[in-house]
Scaffold this active site. Structure first.
Site, short mmCIF file in Angstrom:
data_model
loop_
_atom_site.label_atom_id
_atom_site.label_comp_id
_atom_site.label_asym_id
_atom_site.label_seq_id
_atom_site.Cartn_x
_atom_site.Cartn_y
_atom_site.Cartn_z
N ASN A 1 0.89 -1.19 -0.11
CA ASN A 1 -0.02 0.03 -0.04
C ASN A 1 1.07 1.44 -0.19
O ASN A 1 0.34 2.27 0.02
CB ASN A 1 -0.87 -0.04 1.18
CG ASN A 1 -1.64 -1.52 1.28
OD1 ASN A 1 -2.53 -1.30 0.25
ND2 ASN A 1 -1.90 -2.02 2.38
N ASN A 2 2.34 1.17 -0.08
CA ASN A 2 3.24 2.19 -0.09
C ASN A 2 3.18 2.81 -1.57
O ASN A 2 3.60 2.28 -2.52
CB ASN A 2 4.50 1.90 0.33
CG ASN A 2 5.55 2.88 0.46
OD1 ASN A 2 5.55 3.73 -0.46
ND2 ASN A 2 6.38 2.89 1.47
N LYS A 3 2.68 4.10 -1.57
CA LYS A 3 2.66 4.54 -3.10
C LYS A 3 3.96 4.71 -3.49
O LYS A 3 4.24 4.73 -4.71
CB LYS A 3 1.77 5.91 -2.92
CG LYS A 3 0.23 5.83 -2.69
CD LYS A 3 -0.40 6.97 -2.98
CE LYS A 3 -1.85 6.89 -2.68
NZ LYS A 3 -2.22 7.52 -1.71
N GLY A 4 5.20 5.02 -2.84
CA GLY A 4 6.45 5.25 -3.20
C GLY A 4 6.99 3.83 -3.90
O GLY A 4 7.55 3.79 -5.02
N ASP B 1 9.92 -6.08 1.26
CA ASP B 1 10.28 -5.60 2.81
C ASP B 1 11.67 -4.89 2.72
O ASP B 1 12.62 -5.52 2.38
CB ASP B 1 10.04 -6.42 3.79
CG ASP B 1 10.29 -5.98 5.11
OD1 ASP B 1 9.19 -5.29 5.39
OD2 ASP B 1 11.03 -6.41 6.00
N PHE C 1 10.76 9.02 -1.57
CA PHE C 1 9.90 8.82 -0.33
C PHE C 1 10.75 8.52 0.82
O PHE C 1 11.98 8.37 0.85
CB PHE C 1 8.84 7.76 -0.51
CG PHE C 1 9.12 6.58 -0.53
CD1 PHE C 1 9.54 5.85 -1.81
CD2 PHE C 1 9.16 5.30 0.37
CE1 PHE C 1 10.08 4.72 -2.07
CE2 PHE C 1 9.60 4.25 0.37
CZ PHE C 1 10.00 3.83 -1.00
N TYR D 1 13.51 7.92 3.56
CA TYR D 1 14.89 8.62 3.90
C TYR D 1 15.57 9.05 2.61
O TYR D 1 16.49 9.57 2.88
CB TYR D 1 15.57 7.54 4.66
CG TYR D 1 14.89 6.80 5.91
CD1 TYR D 1 14.94 7.78 7.01
CD2 TYR D 1 14.05 5.64 6.03
CE1 TYR D 1 14.19 7.23 8.24
CE2 TYR D 1 13.42 5.41 7.00
CZ TYR D 1 13.47 6.07 8.38
OH TYR D 1 12.88 5.57 9.34
P1 IMP Z 1 8.50 -1.67 4.96
O1 IMP Z 1 9.16 -2.28 3.78
O2 IMP Z 1 6.99 -1.68 4.73
O3 IMP Z 1 8.72 -2.41 6.51
O4 IMP Z 1 8.90 -0.21 5.04
C1 IMP Z 1 10.43 0.05 4.69
C2 IMP Z 1 10.71 1.60 5.20
O5 IMP Z 1 12.14 1.67 5.03
C3 IMP Z 1 9.89 2.54 4.48
O6 IMP Z 1 8.69 2.96 5.18
C4 IMP Z 1 10.89 3.68 4.20
O7 IMP Z 1 10.95 4.53 5.60
C5 IMP Z 1 12.12 2.92 4.16
N1 IMP Z 1 12.54 2.87 2.88
C6 IMP Z 1 12.58 1.76 2.19
N2 IMP Z 1 12.96 1.89 0.98
C7 IMP Z 1 13.22 3.08 0.71
C8 IMP Z 1 13.45 3.83 -0.37
O8 IMP Z 1 13.79 3.35 -1.55
N3 IMP Z 1 13.79 5.27 -0.23
C9 IMP Z 1 13.74 5.75 1.20
N4 IMP Z 1 13.11 5.13 2.04
C10 IMP Z 1 13.04 3.79 1.97
#
Ligand code: IMP
Length: 198
Positions: free
Chosen positions: A9-12, A70, A152, A154
């Site tokens: 659900n992460n749009k980025g 992940d 998105f 970091y």
């Molecule tokens: P998850 O995979 O849903 O646990 O989320 C991973 C988290 O790591 C994201 O919400 C970001 O905060 C960070 N993250 C993962 N990939 C990136 C990226 O490509 N750029 C910036 N932050 C990232």
């Protein structure tokens, strides 16, 4: 054409994965495309456990081959934190990405630079009751001021020193050549070509 659900659900992440997978011979769907509203608790002890759990949950709910990612940022001066907990790295519930970046800089401010760090990505593809895994990483450093507005998470504080650009200063095409997620997708391509028909 075979269908592949992007199980996030992460749009980025959706935007990046759509671009990264455009050469693969599958029809890409998002949870919104199929009206699927599913939140999966990320309580695994590893990236592989979390990615697999998300991919399997979306595959079971949709009946489609599903790809989950992940990922996390590991900062050496923070002993590898926030890592697996990157999406929740803040004491307050409801914190934003900007809050998390500020919190990280606060925790780093008394540590000597360079603040070397790497992003890690694990991709899991749930297909016919099995899970395929591919991984990737990219290396750089955290800087104390935000630069750029693309991407998105970091991205604005993660610098590629050899380019003198943060991830948020890169266009999508460049980020998608250098990023942890790009490298994981490249490692998954042989799987797509052999298991999803080409
Ligand atoms: P998850 O995979 O849903 O646990 O989320 C991973 C988290 O790591 C994201 O919400 C970001 O905060 C960070 N993250 C993962 N990939 C990136 C990226 O490509 N750029 C910036 N932050 C990232």
């Amino acid at each position: 054409m075979k269908k592949l659900l992007i199980a996030t659900n992460n749009k980025g992440k959706v935007k990046e994965l759509q671009d990264l997978l455009k050469g693969v011979d599958v029809e890409l769907l998002t949870p919104a495309d199929i009206n699927l509203n599913l939140e999966v608790t990320e309580d695994g002890a590893t990236y592989i456990e979390n990615a697999s759990k998300k991919a399997v949950a979306f595959a079971q709910a949709s009946g489609l081959v599903s790809l989950a990612d992940d990922s996390g940022l590991e900062v050496d001066a923070l002993d590898g934190a926030p890592g697996l907990y990157s999406a929740r790295y803040h004491p307050k519930a409801g914190a934003s990405d900007a809050d998390r970046r500020a919190y990280m800089l606060e925790n780093l401010k008394d540590k000597p630079r360079p603040w070397t760090a790497h992003f890690h990505a694990t991709i899991a593809i749930a297909i016919n009751g099995k899970v395929e895994i591919a991984e990737g990483a990219c290396y750089g450093e955290i800087i104390p001021e935000e630069r750029g507005s693309n991407g998105f998470g970091y991205d604005p504080i993660f610098l590629f020193p050899e380019l003198n650009k943060t991830m948020a200063e890169l266009d999508m095409e460049t980020k998608n050549r250098l990023s942890h997620r790009a490298k994981a997708v490249v490692n998954a391509i042989p799987f797509f070509n052999s298991k999803m028909g080409r």
